[in-house]
Scaffold this motif. Structure first.
Motif, PDB file in Angstrom:
ATOM      1  N   MET A   1       0.830  -1.207   0.000  1.00  0.00           N
ATOM      2  CA  MET A   1       0.000   0.000   0.000  1.00  0.00           C
ATOM      3  C   MET A   1       0.861   1.253   0.000  1.00  0.00           C
ATOM      4  N   GLU A   2       1.926   1.250   0.754  1.00  0.00           N
ATOM      5  CA  GLU A   2       2.780   2.443   0.817  1.00  0.00           C
ATOM      6  C   GLU A   2       3.276   2.821  -0.575  1.00  0.00           C
ATOM      7  N   VAL A   3       3.608   1.808  -1.363  1.00  0.00           N
ATOM      8  CA  VAL A   3       4.063   2.089  -2.720  1.00  0.00           C
ATOM      9  C   VAL A   3       2.960   2.775  -3.512  1.00  0.00           C
ATOM     10  N   LEU A   4       1.764   2.265  -3.401  1.00  0.00           N
ATOM     11  CA  LEU A   4       0.661   2.818  -4.187  1.00  0.00           C
ATOM     12  C   LEU A   4       0.219   4.191  -3.669  1.00  0.00           C
ATOM     13  N   TRP A   5       0.371   4.386  -2.372  1.00  0.00           N
ATOM     14  CA  TRP A   5       0.020   5.712  -1.845  1.00  0.00           C
ATOM     15  C   TRP A   5       1.017   6.740  -2.360  1.00  0.00           C
ATOM     16  N   ASP A   6       2.228   6.282  -2.541  1.00  0.00           N
ATOM     17  CA  ASP A   6       3.260   7.198  -2.995  1.00  0.00           C
ATOM     18  C   ASP A   6       3.039   7.599  -4.443  1.00  0.00           C
ATOM     19  N   ASP A   7       2.544   6.672  -5.242  1.00  0.00           N
ATOM     20  CA  ASP A   7       2.358   6.950  -6.656  1.00  0.00           C
ATOM     21  C   ASP A   7       1.424   5.894  -7.218  1.00  0.00           C
ATOM     22  N   SER A   8       0.490   6.310  -8.037  1.00  0.00           N
ATOM     23  CA  SER A   8      -0.427   5.356  -8.662  1.00  0.00           C
ATOM     24  C   SER A   8      -1.103   6.056  -9.837  1.00  0.00           C
TER      25      SER A   8
END
Lengths: 122, 122
Positions: A13-20
């Motif tokens: 999730m942290e990855v997707l919150w950072d960029d998506s």
DNA sequence: TCGTATCGATTACGACTGTAGTCAATAGTC
DNA sequence: GACTATTGACTACAGTCGTAATCGATACGA
């Protein structure tokens, strides 16, 4: 729907919150390298997050583009309250007091929080 | 040794932190009734906590008297830091800021924390 | 002394987690 | 049009967790 997000899932999730939106491969490349995950592992986690409806996907040709369906703010809020409820009777003051006692507060922390609170009061 | 204490196990620890030593039955009687646990469940949890060395026992005739082997302070500290590290970059200020934004701070909280911080500074 | 209640130990079992391999479909390449 | 690389879906599998029943030993009351 609001199934709990596990620890490993949270890293995704942290990855997707950072960029998506991102493809599964993008996610695999950006996720914390300390985890040492294979691409397959990341795919499994994305699948589980989809099932939990914590992320959503749009179809892009033969692959998916993943985006968060849960806001980081909301997740953070849930987790914070859980901890504070479970361990500090639902109140923040005892948490601050605890950290203070444990010398976990720097001069700077104290100054920052004081400034923050001062602002809140107006 | 320092295996993580699960949520259900934590409920048992709270009983022992509150008062100890206690027999398994005592614990079963005092544990949060909202859990609706059978005595067998409590015994299982005590067994697991023993295995994790989170509680210790002294023998009293045919039964055990259980006591915490982990201090509540230490447990609370570990859990708090975990959360703050995982979600707030290891710093307390963003947590306080988050709660403030979410209107999770009462006037009283603010006043209390201010007083606490003031004391810390001398 | 004999039965019974009680205790910890052992076993059970489905759900969830962490970690990953395999498979069938397909988009794109030669 | 045939081959290959990639993708999501499915399968795997051991470990932990929540919840509990059962079992063998034993202390105690009748």
């Amino acid at each position: 729907m609001a199934d709990r997000i596990s620890d490993a899932e949270h890293a995704v999730m942290e990855v997707l919150w950072d960029d998506s939106p991102l493809t599964a491969q993008d996610v695999a490349e950006r996720v914390d390298p300390a985890r040492g995950w294979s691409a397959a592992t990341v795919k499994t986690l994305l699948g589980r997050l989809l099932a939990k409806e914590a992320v959503r996907h749009e179809v892009d040709g033969r692959r998916y583009l993943y985006s968060p369906a849960v806001q980081r703010e909301d997740y953070v809020d849930g987790e914070s309250r859980r901890l504070i409820d479970r361990l500090f009777g639902g109140r923040l003051t005892p948490l601050v007091a605890h950290l203070a006692e444990r010398d976990a507060l720097t001069e700077q922390d104290i100054t920052e929080i004081e400034a923050l609170l001062r602002e809140l009061k107006q």
